[in-house]
Design a protein around this motif. Structure first.
Motif, PDB file in Angstrom:
ATOM      1  N   LYS A 327      -0.951   7.279  -8.811  1.00  0.00           N
ATOM      2  CA  LYS A 327      -0.701   6.729  -7.476  1.00  0.00           C
ATOM      3  C   LYS A 327       0.201   5.502  -7.495  1.00  0.00           C
ATOM      4  CE  LYS A 327      -4.905   8.543  -5.326  1.00  0.00           C
ATOM      5  NZ  LYS A 327      -6.009   8.264  -4.373  1.00  0.00           N
ATOM      6  N   MET A 328       0.951   5.330  -8.568  1.00  0.00           N
ATOM      7  CA  MET A 328       1.818   4.153  -8.638  1.00  0.00           C
ATOM      8  C   MET A 328       2.811   4.097  -7.493  1.00  0.00           C
ATOM      9  SD  MET A 328       2.613   3.398 -12.655  1.00  0.00           S
ATOM     10  CE  MET A 328       3.739   2.101 -12.169  1.00  0.00           C
ATOM     11  N   ASP A 329       3.254   5.279  -7.019  1.00  0.00           N
ATOM     12  CA  ASP A 329       4.220   5.289  -5.923  1.00  0.00           C
ATOM     13  C   ASP A 329       3.576   4.934  -4.591  1.00  0.00           C
ATOM     14  OD1 ASP A 329       2.719   7.634  -5.911  1.00  0.00           O
ATOM     15  OD2 ASP A 329       4.327   8.832  -5.019  1.00  0.00           O
ATOM     16  N   GLN A 330       2.239   4.870  -4.554  1.00  0.00           N
ATOM     17  CA  GLN A 330       1.535   4.519  -3.321  1.00  0.00           C
ATOM     18  C   GLN A 330       1.081   3.063  -3.285  1.00  0.00           C
ATOM     19  OE1 GLN A 330      -1.603   7.403  -2.385  1.00  0.00           O
ATOM     20  NE2 GLN A 330      -0.548   8.931  -3.632  1.00  0.00           N
ATOM     21  N   LEU A 331       1.310   2.328  -4.363  1.00  0.00           N
ATOM     22  CA  LEU A 331       0.906   0.922  -4.377  1.00  0.00           C
ATOM     23  C   LEU A 331       1.719   0.136  -3.351  1.00  0.00           C
ATOM     24  CD1 LEU A 331       0.605   0.133  -8.207  1.00  0.00           C
ATOM     25  CD2 LEU A 331      -1.249   0.552  -6.580  1.00  0.00           C
ATOM     26  N   PRO A 332       1.087  -0.780  -2.629  1.00  0.00           N
ATOM     27  CA  PRO A 332       1.839  -1.612  -1.686  1.00  0.00           C
ATOM     28  C   PRO A 332       2.922  -2.405  -2.416  1.00  0.00           C
ATOM     29  CG  PRO A 332      -0.541  -1.873  -1.380  1.00  0.00           C
ATOM     30  CD  PRO A 332      -0.353  -1.090  -2.637  1.00  0.00           C
ATOM     31  N   PRO A 333       4.012  -2.724  -1.740  1.00  0.00           N
ATOM     32  CA  PRO A 333       5.111  -3.442  -2.413  1.00  0.00           C
ATOM     33  C   PRO A 333       4.717  -4.840  -2.882  1.00  0.00           C
ATOM     34  CG  PRO A 333       5.516  -3.239  -0.045  1.00  0.00           C
ATOM     35  CD  PRO A 333       4.355  -2.364  -0.353  1.00  0.00           C
ATOM     36  N   THR A 334       3.622  -5.394  -2.348  1.00  0.00           N
ATOM     37  CA  THR A 334       3.185  -6.726  -2.778  1.00  0.00           C
ATOM     38  C   THR A 334       2.090  -6.657  -3.850  1.00  0.00           C
ATOM     39  OG1 THR A 334       1.659  -6.757  -0.889  1.00  0.00           O
ATOM     40  CG2 THR A 334       3.792  -7.874  -0.614  1.00  0.00           C
ATOM     41  N   ALA A 335       1.754  -5.461  -4.303  1.00  0.00           N
ATOM     42  CA  ALA A 335       0.752  -5.317  -5.368  1.00  0.00           C
ATOM     43  C   ALA A 335       1.430  -5.427  -6.727  1.00  0.00           C
ATOM     44  CB  ALA A 335       0.036  -3.982  -5.235  1.00  0.00           C
ATOM     45  N   LYS A 336       0.790  -6.130  -7.651  1.00  0.00           N
ATOM     46  CA  LYS A 336       1.350  -6.360  -8.978  1.00  0.00           C
ATOM     47  C   LYS A 336       0.454  -5.713 -10.034  1.00  0.00           C
ATOM     48  CE  LYS A 336       4.629  -8.976  -7.304  1.00  0.00           C
ATOM     49  NZ  LYS A 336       6.050  -8.595  -7.354  1.00  0.00           N
ATOM     50  N   LEU A 357      -1.714  -8.870  -3.049  1.00  0.00           N
ATOM     51  CA  LEU A 357      -1.396 -10.086  -2.312  1.00  0.00           C
ATOM     52  C   LEU A 357      -1.070  -9.756  -0.867  1.00  0.00           C
ATOM     53  CD1 LEU A 357       0.069 -10.347  -5.388  1.00  0.00           C
ATOM     54  CD2 LEU A 357       0.350 -12.672  -4.540  1.00  0.00           C
ATOM     55  N   GLY A 358      -1.509 -10.620   0.045  1.00  0.00           N
ATOM     56  CA  GLY A 358      -1.248 -10.391   1.457  1.00  0.00           C
ATOM     57  C   GLY A 358      -1.804 -11.506   2.304  1.00  0.00           C
ATOM     58  N   PRO A 359      -1.621 -11.416   3.621  1.00  0.00           N
ATOM     59  CA  PRO A 359      -1.990 -12.533   4.493  1.00  0.00           C
ATOM     60  C   PRO A 359      -3.480 -12.714   4.720  1.00  0.00           C
ATOM     61  CG  PRO A 359      -1.052 -10.730   5.771  1.00  0.00           C
ATOM     62  CD  PRO A 359      -0.878 -10.367   4.335  1.00  0.00           C
ATOM     63  N   THR A 360      -4.258 -11.619   4.668  1.00  0.00           N
ATOM     64  CA  THR A 360      -5.688 -11.737   4.971  1.00  0.00           C
ATOM     65  C   THR A 360      -6.522 -10.867   4.034  1.00  0.00           C
ATOM     66  OG1 THR A 360      -5.748  -9.896   6.552  1.00  0.00           O
ATOM     67  CG2 THR A 360      -5.172 -12.082   7.435  1.00  0.00           C
ATOM     68  N   PHE A 361      -7.782 -11.254   3.865  1.00  0.00           N
ATOM     69  CA  PHE A 361      -8.706 -10.450   3.063  1.00  0.00           C
ATOM     70  C   PHE A 361      -8.853  -9.054   3.658  1.00  0.00           C
ATOM     71  CE2 PHE A 361     -13.039  -8.767   2.926  1.00  0.00           C
ATOM     72  CZ  PHE A 361     -13.169  -8.541   1.561  1.00  0.00           C
ATOM     73  N   GLU A 362      -8.945  -8.967   4.962  1.00  0.00           N
ATOM     74  CA  GLU A 362      -9.158  -7.678   5.623  1.00  0.00           C
ATOM     75  C   GLU A 362      -8.011  -6.714   5.330  1.00  0.00           C
ATOM     76  OE1 GLU A 362     -11.743 -10.607   7.224  1.00  0.00           O
ATOM     77  OE2 GLU A 362      -9.546 -10.647   7.082  1.00  0.00           O
ATOM     78  N   GLN A 363      -6.774  -7.225   5.374  1.00  0.00           N
ATOM     79  CA  GLN A 363      -5.623  -6.366   5.102  1.00  0.00           C
ATOM     80  C   GLN A 363      -5.623  -5.918   3.640  1.00  0.00           C
ATOM     81  OE1 GLN A 363      -1.387  -7.846   4.693  1.00  0.00           O
ATOM     82  NE2 GLN A 363      -1.225  -6.836   6.702  1.00  0.00           N
ATOM     83  N   LEU A 364      -5.946  -6.830   2.737  1.00  0.00           N
ATOM     84  CA  LEU A 364      -5.971  -6.484   1.317  1.00  0.00           C
ATOM     85  C   LEU A 364      -7.066  -5.473   1.025  1.00  0.00           C
ATOM     86  CD1 LEU A 364      -5.445 -10.034  -0.223  1.00  0.00           C
ATOM     87  CD2 LEU A 364      -3.758  -8.214   0.035  1.00  0.00           C
ATOM     88  N   ASN A 365      -8.209  -5.668   1.618  1.00  0.00           N
ATOM     89  CA  ASN A 365      -9.327  -4.744   1.407  1.00  0.00           C
ATOM     90  C   ASN A 365      -8.976  -3.347   1.912  1.00  0.00           C
ATOM     91  OD1 ASN A 365     -12.038  -4.472   0.402  1.00  0.00           O
ATOM     92  ND2 ASN A 365     -12.717  -4.249   2.524  1.00  0.00           N
ATOM     93  N   GLN A 366      -8.265  -3.288   3.021  1.00  0.00           N
ATOM     94  CA  GLN A 366      -7.846  -1.988   3.557  1.00  0.00           C
ATOM     95  C   GLN A 366      -6.872  -1.299   2.600  1.00  0.00           C
ATOM     96  OE1 GLN A 366      -6.199  -2.155   7.517  1.00  0.00           O
ATOM     97  NE2 GLN A 366      -5.496  -0.032   7.470  1.00  0.00           N
TER      98      GLN A 366
END
Length: 375
Positions: A327-336, A357-366
């Motif tokens: 699923k590497m192609d599905q990782l968000p662009p801000t994921a390292k 990484l992202g602006p809020t915990f809720e967005q990252l958890n999603q």
């Protein structure tokens, strides 16, 4: 302390992923690396200038490491403290062997922390089989029985919840053949950790408090900033700084803590090195824990640890690795993505981690849940 300048060689006792990430950070600063580890082509050995492949207890190999290094560090606390002690007499080992020896043994660790007026889990040392039963009167049920040495990721631990399980504890104690300790079970609302850096000049800096989530006693996620009050954060940082100062740490020390249901901070364990719960700093802080460790042991000024973004670090265990690769192609662009170069993947073995990484915990958890890697 004399500054160990870039271009010098740093020797690392241990060739695991922490050594690997220390080396990668240090290469950016211009340092060279040599590692000692019994596993050929270890994760650290893959990125170091040279690996000595030998047991940690082999003095000849340790001397070879010392002769090739300007400064020596260790990347996990199960290296031979006697070897570290001997190296101290002939080489520059700024972390020393004393703290290593203390943290290799839970009895010494708890006793030393208690003597420094650090809040710790109430405990007692098992000296006879009868102590396993009488611990109920002293500490109540449930309690946790642990081996004094060698345990990690939940290994060497037994939670005794009722009288019927006392026989299990006695059997485990008889089979273990090592010293053991019993700790009161602390009902907690969160598990936290604070990483402190201290250099030989006494300069100290804390990294932001991490909120840790464990699955089957193995760290699953570190959430930063931790979802705690400002006063709880300040208390956790004060306790961590007191420990680093009391132990005269040079390098990093990670302090794992419980936040009780009553809002108290109680110290659980120490690790005198970079720590899994600090991996978020690689992408979310101005200075990573690995660069900071190098700065501390080399006598450089400590770097800024300001958090640049909310982050959730998620461990990749052996059972997750194939899904991550698929699923590497599905990782968000801000994921390292960080993989450790381990050749053999097995269940519950730490193979890497992803920093979201992202602006809020809720967005990252999603983002994490949508990947369906850890379900």
């Amino acid at each position: 302390m004399e500054v160990i300048k870039p271009g010098s060689t740093i020797g690392i006792l241990g060739g695991g992923q922490l050594g690997r990430m220390i080396s990668l950070a240090g290469r950016n600063m211009g340092y060279r690396f040599i590692t000692l580890d019994p596993t050929p082509d270890s994760p650290c050995g893959q990125v170091a200038d040279f690996q000595i492949t030998a047991p940690f207890s082999e003095l000849k190999a340790a001397k070879e490491l010392a002769d090739s290094s300007d400064v020596i560090t260790y990347e996990f606390e199960n290296v031979d403290s006697n070897v570290a002690s001997i190296l101290e007499t002939t080489s520059f080992v700024p972390q020393g062997s004393t703290l290593l020896k203390i943290t290799q043994n839970r009895i010494r660790e708890k006793t030393t922390l208690h003597s420094c007026d650090v809040p710790v889990t109430p405990f007692m040392v098992i000296e006879t089989e009868n102590d396993i039963t009488t611990a109920i009167d002293c500490l109540g049920l449930p309690y946790v029985m642990k081996t004094a040495t060698g345990g990690y990721d939940g290994k060497g631990q037994w939670v005794i919840r009722n009288q019927d399980q006392i026989s299990i504890a006695i059997e485990a104690w008889n089979k273990a053949g090592v010293d053991m300790i019993i700790e009161q079970f602390i009902p907690f609302s969160k598990e936290l950790s604070v990483i402190v850096a201290r250099n030989a000049h006494g300069q100290m800096k804390t990294f932001p408090v991490a909120e840790n989530v464990h699955t089957n006693n193995i760290l699953h996620q570190s959430i930063v900033p931790a979802r705690i009050t400002d006063e709880q954060r300040k208390t956790a940082e004060r306790v961590a700084l007191r420990i680093a100062e009391s132990f005269q740490v040079v390098g990093l020390i990670a302090i794992e803590m419980f936040l009780t249901n009553e809002g108290e901070i109680i110290v659980n364990e120490l690790a005198p090195r970079p720590h899994n719960s600090g991996h978020y700093s690689m992408d979310a802080c101005i200075t990573s824990q690995f660069e900071q460790h190098i700065r501390a042991i080399c006598g450089l000024p400590l770097g800024d640890t300001t958090l640049l973004s909310p982050i959730i670090m998620v461990n990749i265990l052996g059972q997750h690795l194939s899904k991550v690769l698929d699923k590497m192609d599905q990782l968000p662009p801000t994921a390292k993505l960080h993989l450790y170069g381990k050749k053999e993947s097995s269940k519950n073995r730490k193979m890497g981690h992803i920093n979201f990484l992202g602006p809020t915990f809720e967005q990252l958890n999603q983002q994490i849940n949508e990947l369906q890697i850890w379900t």
